[in-house]
Motif scaffolding. Structure first.
Motif, mmCIF file in Angstrom:
data_model
loop_
_atom_site.group_PDB
_atom_site.id
_atom_site.type_symbol
_atom_site.label_atom_id
_atom_site.label_comp_id
_atom_site.label_asym_id
_atom_site.label_seq_id
_atom_site.Cartn_x
_atom_site.Cartn_y
_atom_site.Cartn_z
ATOM 1 N N VAL A 40 0.826 -1.208 0.000
ATOM 2 C CA VAL A 40 0.000 0.000 0.000
ATOM 3 C C VAL A 40 0.863 1.262 0.000
ATOM 4 C CG1 VAL A 40 -1.763 1.287 1.256
ATOM 5 C CG2 VAL A 40 -1.920 -1.203 1.102
ATOM 6 N N ALA A 41 1.971 1.261 0.732
ATOM 7 C CA ALA A 41 2.839 2.439 0.759
ATOM 8 C C ALA A 41 3.391 2.742 -0.626
ATOM 9 C CB ALA A 41 3.979 2.223 1.755
ATOM 10 N N ALA A 42 3.847 1.698 -1.331
ATOM 11 C CA ALA A 42 4.355 1.897 -2.694
ATOM 12 C C ALA A 42 3.234 2.337 -3.632
ATOM 13 C CB ALA A 42 5.008 0.611 -3.189
ATOM 14 N N MET A 43 2.058 1.748 -3.446
ATOM 15 C CA MET A 43 0.906 2.126 -4.263
ATOM 16 C C MET A 43 0.628 3.614 -4.128
ATOM 17 S SD MET A 43 -3.057 0.855 -3.804
ATOM 18 C CE MET A 43 -3.392 2.036 -2.456
ATOM 19 N N ARG A 44 0.578 4.090 -2.872
ATOM 20 C CA ARG A 44 0.268 5.487 -2.630
ATOM 21 C C ARG A 44 1.370 6.421 -3.141
ATOM 22 N NH1 ARG A 44 -4.811 7.349 -1.865
ATOM 23 N NH2 ARG A 44 -6.046 5.662 -0.937
ATOM 24 N N GLU A 45 2.580 5.953 -3.084
ATOM 25 C CA GLU A 45 3.697 6.786 -3.541
ATOM 26 C C GLU A 45 3.672 6.982 -5.045
ATOM 27 O OE1 GLU A 45 8.617 6.842 -3.448
ATOM 28 O OE2 GLU A 45 7.506 5.368 -2.250
ATOM 29 N N ASP A 46 3.267 5.936 -5.766
ATOM 30 C CA ASP A 46 3.363 5.979 -7.228
ATOM 31 C C ASP A 46 2.069 6.363 -7.932
ATOM 32 O OD1 ASP A 46 5.980 5.201 -6.986
ATOM 33 O OD2 ASP A 46 5.590 3.081 -7.394
ATOM 34 N N MET A 47 0.933 6.244 -7.257
ATOM 35 C CA MET A 47 -0.339 6.383 -7.968
ATOM 36 C C MET A 47 -0.596 7.804 -8.474
ATOM 37 S SD MET A 47 -2.963 5.899 -4.739
ATOM 38 C CE MET A 47 -4.450 6.426 -5.559
ATOM 39 N N ASP A 48 0.051 8.794 -7.876
ATOM 40 C CA ASP A 48 -0.100 10.166 -8.350
ATOM 41 C C ASP A 48 1.042 10.600 -9.276
ATOM 42 O OD1 ASP A 48 -2.480 10.665 -6.914
ATOM 43 O OD2 ASP A 48 -1.335 11.059 -5.086
ATOM 44 N N GLY A 49 1.865 9.638 -9.658
ATOM 45 C CA GLY A 49 3.023 9.963 -10.486
ATOM 46 C C GLY A 49 2.687 10.151 -11.953
ATOM 47 N N ARG A 50 3.700 10.581 -12.678
ATOM 48 C CA ARG A 50 3.501 10.901 -14.094
ATOM 49 C C ARG A 50 3.192 9.667 -14.940
ATOM 50 N NH1 ARG A 50 8.135 15.469 -15.544
ATOM 51 N NH2 ARG A 50 7.309 17.106 -14.129
ATOM 52 N N GLU A 51 3.739 8.504 -14.562
ATOM 53 C CA GLU A 51 3.508 7.310 -15.375
ATOM 54 C C GLU A 51 2.050 6.884 -15.328
ATOM 55 O OE1 GLU A 51 3.884 4.122 -17.907
ATOM 56 O OE2 GLU A 51 5.102 5.927 -17.620
ATOM 57 N N VAL A 52 1.470 6.844 -14.135
ATOM 58 C CA VAL A 52 0.048 6.500 -14.023
ATOM 59 C C VAL A 52 -0.803 7.565 -14.709
ATOM 60 C CG1 VAL A 52 -1.859 6.234 -12.396
ATOM 61 C CG2 VAL A 52 0.315 5.085 -11.959
ATOM 62 N N GLU A 53 -0.438 8.817 -14.550
ATOM 63 C CA GLU A 53 -1.165 9.902 -15.223
ATOM 64 C C GLU A 53 -1.138 9.708 -16.736
ATOM 65 O OE1 GLU A 53 -1.057 14.808 -15.545
ATOM 66 O OE2 GLU A 53 0.501 13.719 -14.444
ATOM 67 N N ARG A 54 0.040 9.340 -17.260
ATOM 68 C CA ARG A 54 0.166 9.109 -18.708
ATOM 69 C C ARG A 54 -0.716 7.957 -19.157
ATOM 70 N NH1 ARG A 54 2.372 5.566 -22.013
ATOM 71 N NH2 ARG A 54 3.233 4.322 -20.291
ATOM 72 N N GLN A 55 -0.744 6.878 -18.391
ATOM 73 C CA GLN A 55 -1.532 5.714 -18.777
ATOM 74 C C GLN A 55 -3.024 6.039 -18.837
ATOM 75 O OE1 GLN A 55 -0.409 2.610 -16.033
ATOM 76 N NE2 GLN A 55 1.714 2.570 -16.727
ATOM 77 N N ILE A 56 -3.514 6.728 -17.817
ATOM 78 C CA ILE A 56 -4.936 7.080 -17.808
ATOM 79 C C ILE A 56 -5.252 8.045 -18.954
ATOM 80 C CG2 ILE A 56 -6.733 8.290 -16.498
ATOM 81 C CD1 ILE A 56 -5.546 7.062 -13.968
ATOM 82 N N ALA A 57 -4.344 8.966 -19.238
ATOM 83 C CA ALA A 57 -4.547 9.892 -20.354
ATOM 84 C C ALA A 57 -4.615 9.135 -21.680
ATOM 85 C CB ALA A 57 -3.428 10.934 -20.393
ATOM 86 N N GLU A 58 -3.776 8.125 -21.850
ATOM 87 C CA GLU A 58 -3.791 7.334 -23.084
ATOM 88 C C GLU A 58 -5.095 6.555 -23.217
ATOM 89 O OE1 GLU A 58 -0.470 4.887 -24.010
ATOM 90 O OE2 GLU A 58 1.015 6.491 -23.733
ATOM 91 N N ILE A 59 -5.578 6.005 -22.099
ATOM 92 C CA ILE A 59 -6.843 5.265 -22.149
ATOM 93 C C ILE A 59 -7.991 6.203 -22.502
ATOM 94 C CG2 ILE A 59 -8.510 3.939 -20.795
ATOM 95 C CD1 ILE A 59 -6.098 2.823 -19.208
ATOM 96 N N ARG A 60 -7.982 7.393 -21.947
ATOM 97 C CA ARG A 60 -9.038 8.358 -22.264
ATOM 98 C C ARG A 60 -8.981 8.783 -23.734
ATOM 99 N NH1 ARG A 60 -9.236 12.243 -16.839
ATOM 100 N NH2 ARG A 60 -10.931 11.105 -15.827
ATOM 101 N N THR A 61 -7.787 8.969 -24.244
ATOM 102 C CA THR A 61 -7.645 9.310 -25.660
ATOM 103 C C THR A 61 -8.170 8.177 -26.532
ATOM 104 O OG1 THR A 61 -5.724 10.723 -25.231
ATOM 105 C CG2 THR A 61 -5.994 9.896 -27.477
ATOM 106 N N LEU A 62 -7.842 6.950 -26.161
ATOM 107 C CA LEU A 62 -8.337 5.792 -26.903
ATOM 108 C C LEU A 62 -9.858 5.723 -26.852
ATOM 109 C CD1 LEU A 62 -7.955 3.061 -28.356
ATOM 110 C CD2 LEU A 62 -7.628 2.014 -26.092
ATOM 111 N N ALA A 63 -10.429 5.935 -25.676
ATOM 112 C CA ALA A 63 -11.887 5.918 -25.543
ATOM 113 C C ALA A 63 -12.521 6.969 -26.447
ATOM 114 C CB ALA A 63 -12.287 6.142 -24.091
ATOM 115 N N GLY A 64 -11.913 8.149 -26.501
ATOM 116 C CA GLY A 64 -12.428 9.187 -27.386
ATOM 117 C C GLY A 64 -12.375 8.777 -28.846
#
Length: 272
Positions: free
Chosen positions: A210-234
């Motif tokens: 959980v500590a690692a999850m919380r540390e990384d979940m707001d990072g740029r890599e996760v942000e990039r992945q969600i942005a790519e999924i949203r672009t794909l959905a569009g």
């Protein structure tokens, strides 16, 4: 002129201008009829003077009122053509976005990685219909044994949907697909509203750090992945969850297990 002539002329006009008129939205520019139909309409117009054309229109109207099934037949043909065109457009969208759908390098891949049919599901962890479909999707993948299953997190139902998506993608990166699957199952089977404490507790029970999850979940890599999924959905005109891509077929909304099975078998037959 004979009634047979009027009928033939009427059908010729109906093949073009009348069918177009039925399906032109108010205020919209009428679609151009195909070239062959345009030639028919032009030939009819050139062949008759104004008085004769008016009589022809009267005869056509009377014929349609006496034989309304002709209009319904034409409507059915138009609807079938529109449906076929829509399906072809969706197939093109899937094929044009195949790499992002099937091989993005970060989405969870479960089931049989070498399966002959791939199912991609766009989900939101607070979506009631996603939760309803979840166990049926799990059953389908396990019973079939030859399905490659990919999950795309598409948080659209508020801040906690985003938090859950960030958490699962972080767990996938840090703890691997087996822990991700446990976490995904736990979130989908949770019956209440999500909050930070529940997400952390479900992650811990699933074996996540959980500590690692919380540390990384707001990072740029996760942000990039969600942005790519949203672009794909569009790009696929996806605005709701769940949405499934099964082979080249896009299915929007909840599907019961029997329909999923039928769709998978249809995709298999087409692919053979």
């Amino acid at each position: 002129m004979s009634g047979q002539f009027w009928t033939v002329a009427g059908v010729a006009v109906l093949a073009g201008a009348t069918a177009v008129g039925l399906w032109t939205a108010p205020g919209a520019e009428p679609p151009r009829p195909p070239q062959s139909e345009a030639r028919v309409s032009a030939a009819v117009s050139d062949a008759f003077d104004g008085e004769t054309r008016e009589a022809l229109h009267t005869e056509i109207r009377a014929y349609l009122l006496s034989n309304p099934e002709i209009v319904m037949e034409m409507v059915g043909l138009i609807e079938a053509r529109q449906q076929a065109d829509a399906q072809a457009a969706e197939i093109d969208m899937v094929r044009n976005n195949a790499d992002a759908l099937f091989n993005d390098g970060f989405s969870y891949v479960g089931g049989n990685p070498e399966g002959d049919v791939t199912i991609v599901e766009f989900i939101d962890y607070q979506c009631g219909f996603c939760k309803r479909a979840h166990d049926e999707v799990v059953t389908l993948v396990e019973q079939d044994g030859n399905i490659r299953y990919i999950v795309k997190e598409l948080p659209i139902l508020g801040p906690m949907s985003m938090t859950a998506a960030q958490a699962t993608l972080s767990v996938l990166e840090n703890d691997g697909p087996d822990v991700y699957k446990e976490f995904n199952d736990a979130l989908m089977r949770f019956g209440g509203r999500l909050n930070d404490q529940i997400i952390d507790r479900l992650a811990e029970r699933s074996g996540a750090d959980v500590a690692a999850m919380r540390e990384d979940m707001d990072g740029r890599e996760v942000e990039r992945q969600i942005a790519e999924i949203r672009t794909l959905a569009g790009a696929l005109n996806i605005s709701g969850t769940p949405t499934f891509v099964i082979g080249d077929t896009v299915v929007r909304g909840y599907m019961p297990l029997p329909r999923m099975q039928e769709t998978v078998e249809l995709v298999r037959r087409v692919g053979q």
